[in-house]
Design a protein around this motif. Sequence first.
Motif, mmCIF file in Angstrom:
data_model
loop_
_atom_site.group_PDB
_atom_site.id
_atom_site.type_symbol
_atom_site.label_atom_id
_atom_site.label_comp_id
_atom_site.label_asym_id
_atom_site.label_seq_id
_atom_site.Cartn_x
_atom_site.Cartn_y
_atom_site.Cartn_z
ATOM 1 N N LEU A 1 -1.027 -2.989 12.473
ATOM 2 C CA LEU A 1 -1.234 -1.610 12.024
ATOM 3 C C LEU A 1 -2.681 -1.231 12.318
ATOM 4 N N LEU B 1 -1.921 1.235 3.070
ATOM 5 C CA LEU B 1 -0.900 0.354 2.507
ATOM 6 C C LEU B 1 -1.472 -0.447 1.337
ATOM 7 N N HIS B 2 -2.698 -0.945 1.552
ATOM 8 C CA HIS B 2 -3.344 -1.721 0.495
ATOM 9 C C HIS B 2 -3.628 -0.818 -0.712
ATOM 10 N N PHE C 1 -6.692 -10.858 10.279
ATOM 11 C CA PHE C 1 -5.663 -9.839 10.050
ATOM 12 C C PHE C 1 -4.500 -10.156 10.971
ATOM 13 N N ILE C 2 -3.297 -10.117 10.449
ATOM 14 C CA ILE C 2 -2.144 -10.392 11.317
ATOM 15 C C ILE C 2 -1.206 -9.191 11.402
ATOM 16 N N VAL C 3 -1.408 -8.219 10.518
ATOM 17 C CA VAL C 3 -0.478 -7.086 10.474
ATOM 18 C C VAL C 3 -0.737 -6.159 11.668
ATOM 19 N N PHE D 1 -3.385 0.372 7.563
ATOM 20 C CA PHE D 1 -3.341 -0.840 6.743
ATOM 21 C C PHE D 1 -4.041 -0.628 5.406
#
Lengths: 265, 235
Positions: free
Chosen positions: A98, A106-107, A94-96, A103
């Motif tokens: 949040l 968002l998905h 995971f790079i985001v 997250f």
Amino acid sequence: MELANVRSLTITGGRNKYGRAEDQTLTCRAGDITCIVGPTGSGKSRFLADIESLAQGDTVTGRRVLINGSPVDPSVVRATGQKLVAQLSQQMNFIVDLSAEEFLMLHAESRISPDPDGIVRAILAAANDLSGEKFTGNVSVTQLSGGQSRALMIADTALLSPSPIVLIDEIENAGVDRRRALELLVQKEKITFIATHDPVLALMGSRRLWFRDGGIAGIIVPDENERESAAYVREIDEQWARWRETIRTGGLLHAGPDPDLHHTD
Amino acid sequence: MRLITVAGPPSSGKTAVILHLVQAAQAEGVRAGVAKFDCISSDDGEIYRRAQIPVCTGLSGGLCPDHFFVANIEDCVAWGKREGFDLLVTESAGLCCRCSPHLRGITAVCVIDVLSGINTPKKIGPMLRLADIVVVTKGDIVSQAEREVFAFRVSRANPRAGIVMVNGLTGQGITNLMRYFREIPDMKSFEGSELRFAMPAALCSYCLGETRVGTTYQIGNVRHMEFPRKEGEEP
């Protein structure tokens, strides 16, 4: 073509790297687990790439992928190619920046989910079920441990990703219940391919494709003996997990062939 | 000859994608060349040459790279025709998010990598919004969920574009990209070509080499920022 209507995937043989015909046709159905084994350079990645790109005889292997037994229309191949296959590998992170909950929301929004709150709760619960170490929705996804992020990726792929096909490139035996992870994918009727040499995972497949020289050299179907071995392999795996836990929680490991040492406390 | 313009932020993987693409095209008997645009310096010419792909390199130096691109594209096409290419790929870095090298009637590709973050698709202007194909790279190292969110955001910024995930290291995904490229028609004539979107504007004293800071030295197309003010404070 609706992604939800993908019930089976058929791969017809192409040729190996010496141009010899690969005399195999393979059909995988929703809920099937197919394992992929063979040394580095034997053609495992190429095979997974053929599935991912819905090869229509237009890749170097010449393989063809059929959906529900029929060839796929070229325009559909192009448009849905990317969405048909979800991938999971050990090197994915995971790079985001949040929290897990933010997250997943968002998905869920990007999937236009009718009940984002419900699905986010379900994914977090499933991920915690798979992970050895529990975590809450407030923790940043970049701070999750290897096992926790793997668990979250699997739960998210099973419950929220639209892709009917899942390609897994090895999952390490660290802090994630791999057996339950695969069971979750089966339960969600994913067509699962897993490249692995891990006996626990390999024995969960209904078949193993053995690769050599860029092509399928054999399809191995577990016999009665191997199915019995699976229970024993699992037992050792569980023992291994307990040893890990002993070390993690500050204990002393007393294990070995000496029966006097072989006690658990 | 077919012409494709490829643009994208620095280090997004343009050269890697073009290498795989041109090699796949060559395998189908296509004669292809690359025109590489860069600013200060570029090692990519050497990379293409090593792969035995004919290349010409243009460095914009002190000029706006986009303006340099559009002032030279015609000569690139002429070079490609002289060389007898079937396919000419131009590669230019979108150094500011306002870069917009795409031309009407010429297949436009934007290369963007998932590591740039999920807000990037809406931050990039016409280079992404007006592209025909958006190639998303580096997806192999982020989660499936992030890939899906990223692709969703790309399609929201540019609903028209085909989105293709490509791994620049292994070339995985090129099969799908080739499916788009096989359908690109031959460029009829380059005369009367037009940009899809005006280039970033600049015509001020700094364009002409001014180095001193201060309003006294600012002439031409200059815009000043606004800052939050306390109530009653005079601007």
